[in-house]
Structures are given as structure tokens and as C-alpha cells.
Enzyme design. Structure first.
Site, mmCIF file in Angstrom:
data_model
loop_
_atom_site.group_PDB
_atom_site.id
_atom_site.type_symbol
_atom_site.label_atom_id
_atom_site.label_comp_id
_atom_site.label_asym_id
_atom_site.label_seq_id
_atom_site.Cartn_x
_atom_site.Cartn_y
_atom_site.Cartn_z
ATOM 1 C CB SER A 23 -37.688 19.807 -18.444
ATOM 2 O OG SER A 23 -36.545 19.324 -19.141
ATOM 3 C CE1 TYR A 45 -35.656 16.463 -16.852
ATOM 4 C CE2 TYR A 45 -35.525 16.269 -14.468
ATOM 5 C CZ TYR A 45 -35.508 17.046 -15.619
ATOM 6 O OH TYR A 45 -35.344 18.406 -15.517
HETATM 7 C C1 GCO Z 1 -30.199 16.115 -18.825
HETATM 8 C C2 GCO Z 1 -30.474 17.409 -18.083
HETATM 9 C C3 GCO Z 1 -31.720 18.069 -18.646
HETATM 10 C C4 GCO Z 1 -31.802 19.514 -18.175
HETATM 11 C C5 GCO Z 1 -33.130 20.135 -18.133
HETATM 12 C C6 GCO Z 1 -33.469 20.670 -19.467
HETATM 13 O O1 GCO Z 1 -29.827 15.125 -18.175
HETATM 14 O O2 GCO Z 1 -30.351 16.145 -20.061
HETATM 15 O O3 GCO Z 1 -30.626 17.194 -16.708
HETATM 16 O O4 GCO Z 1 -32.816 17.280 -18.291
HETATM 17 O O5 GCO Z 1 -31.343 19.664 -16.909
HETATM 18 O O6 GCO Z 1 -34.099 19.310 -17.629
HETATM 19 O O7 GCO Z 1 -34.707 21.325 -19.385
#
Ligand code: GCO
Length: 261
Positions: A152, A165
Site C-alpha cells: 500500500s 492498517y
Molecule cells: C485510506 C485508504 C488507503 C488506500 C490504500 C492506499 O483509508 O487511506 O484505504 O489505505 O486504500 O491502502 O495504498
């Protein structure tokens, strides 16, 4: 130069290869699955729910593509064993594993429970580890295989409300490098793809938020959200012979956002 170097166009040909994609019932996973199949692969749609697995695989088959499905929950070692054994029992070798299964949860870090933290880490990072642990041995024996971890933008930077995350995707970047080092001597390449802001179901709440939508368009040099099909080229590259000497890398498909202050 290798004596068996294929001509340029066939470098990206996946004919005869089996590609397993986790979390592939929708979004980026499904877009990549379609791309692998269009490049000639037999693609296996992996997801937790039988009905969505079958529906997604059937969509590709209806378009004349070579696809099947398997139920797999990457948080369960038993589920992974059952899924991979079923594929191997069909005498299929998994040539490419794409660890795409992941989840997002957005709220202030101090409000996350132990279980909520564990679920995110265990899905996004633990799942990739478990899948690699189960699928890699056959690749190592064959001295051939590729693992692609869907990292990500958050493998590199953080933002408010998505700390678990972000931690999981940072770990996934280092899992990619660690596996690449361990598997390199066996001719198994391990790489990552770091998507920027893509218009997916996981991001629908962000797309619907006018302020966040404006933030993404302002922070992304290309000035827009990406469409899921825009991840396919990088995925096919990393799944193909074109990347046979590429390992331990994370390629960011982000419209330039990481290049920008
Ligand atoms: C957020 C998004 C991001 C993107 C992705 C970027 O909440 O900022 O979900 O996390 O989806 O992961 O690479």
C-alpha cells in the site's frame, strides 16, 4: 544474456501458468485476476465465501477466460491447508501467488480494541505469511515461482485513523523483502505492489467524502483516483518472465503521490 531468453512480447505471456489470487472476489483482486487470465493464465479466485468465489470465477469464464475458484480464509491455517491441498490434488502447481486479501478499519488509534488490532494485522500481514508458508515449498522444490504481496501507499507513509492498517502494510513490505532474501537462492521471486488511491469498494466512503476526494486529487500529481484496471500491468509484469531478475521490490502504482511533498 540467458540462452533461453524469450522474445519481448512473450515475456509477459502467462499461458500455462496457474495464478492464485486471495481476496479476489471484487476490487483490485478481481481486476488483477481478470488481467492474469487475459494474459493467458489459469486464474484461481480465492475468497472466504463460496457464493462470491463462484460468482466471480463464473464472470471470467463467461468472458471466455480460464478461471476457477477456491474458498480460503487467510486467517485460518486449516482453511489455507484445505484450499491449497485441493488445488494441488487437481495436480495443479501454483506458479504465482498474489497475497491481496486485506481489510481496512478507520478510527482513532486509541479506540481500537486488542481484537480489532489483531484482526487487521492477522488478515493483512499474517495472511500473507501463512499463504507463503504453505505455497512456497513446492515453488522452492521446482525452483520456479513468484509471490506478489499487495502492499500500500501506507507501506511508506501514514495518515490519521488507519494506524493498524498502516502498521500491517509496513510489515507486509518487510515480509516481502525477507521472503525475497530467503527464496532468492531457489529462483523464487517475491515482490510487492503499492497501490495509491484506487476507486474501490474498500474506499467508497472516501470517494463519497467531498473533502477527502479533493485531498486525494490535490495530493496526487496525476490529480485523480486510479481505476482498478490500472494495477493490472504491474501485476502481470511481476507474475511473468519479464520480472525474472526482480525480487524484493515494491512497485508503487500511485499517480506520483509518494514522489510529492
Ligand atoms: C485510506 C485508504 C488507503 C488506500 C490504500 C492506499 O483509508 O487511506 O484505504 O489505505 O486504500 O491502502 O495504498
Amino acid at each position: 544474456m540467458s540462452g533461453d531468453a524469450p522474445a519481448a512480447p512473450s515475456l509477459f505471456d502467462l499461458t500455462g501458468r496457474t495464478v492464485l489470487v486471495t481476496g479476489a472476489a471484487r476490487g483490485l483482486g478481481f481486476a488483477m485476476a481478470r488481467g492474469f487470465a487475459e494474459a493467458g493464465a489459469h486464474v484461481i479466485i480465492g475468497s472466504r465465501d463460496r457464493s462470491t468465489v463462484d460468482a466471480s470465477a463464473n464472470r471470467l469464464v463467461a468472458d471466455g477466460l480460464d478461471a476457477s475458484g477456491v474458498v480460503v480464509d487467510v486467517t485460518s491455517t486449516a482453511s489455507i491447508e484445505h484450499a491449497v491441498a485441493a488445488i494441488e490434488d487437481r495436480r495443479e502447481s501454483i506458479d504465482v501467488l498474489v497475497n491481496n486479501a486485506g481489510m481496512q478499519h478507520r478510527k482513532p488509534v486509541e479506540t481500537f480494541s486488542d481484537d480489532e488490532w489483531t484482526r487487521i494485522i492477522d488478515t493483512n500481514l499474517g495472511g500473507a505469511f501463512r499463504m507463503a508458508r504453505r505455497v512456497a515449498p513446492a515453488m522452492l522444490r521446482r525452483r520456479s515461482g513468484k509471490i506478489i504481496n499487495i502492499c500500500s501507499l501506507m507501506s511508506e507513509v501514514g495518515r490519521l485513523t488507519i494506524v493498524p492498517y498502516t502498521a500491517s502494510k509496513g510489515g507486509l513490505k518487510m515480509l516481502t523483502k525477507g521472503l525475497a532474501v530467503e527464496f532468492g537462492p531457489h529462483n523464487v521471486q517475491v515482490n510487492g505492489i503499492g497501490p495509491g488511491y484506487f476507486a474501490t469498494e474498500m474506499n467508497q466512503a472516501l470517494l463519497d467524502d467531498e473533502t477527502f476526494d479533493a485531498f486525494v486529487r490535490q495530493r496526487t500529481p496525476m490529480g485523480r483516483w486510479a481505476d482498478p484496471h490500472e494495477l493490472v500491468g504491474t501485476a502481470v509484469f511481476l507474475a511473468s518472465r519479464a520480472s525474472d531478475f526482480v525480487t524484493g521490490q515494491v512497485i508503487y502504482v500511485d499517480g506520483g503521490i509518494l514522489a510529492s511533498l
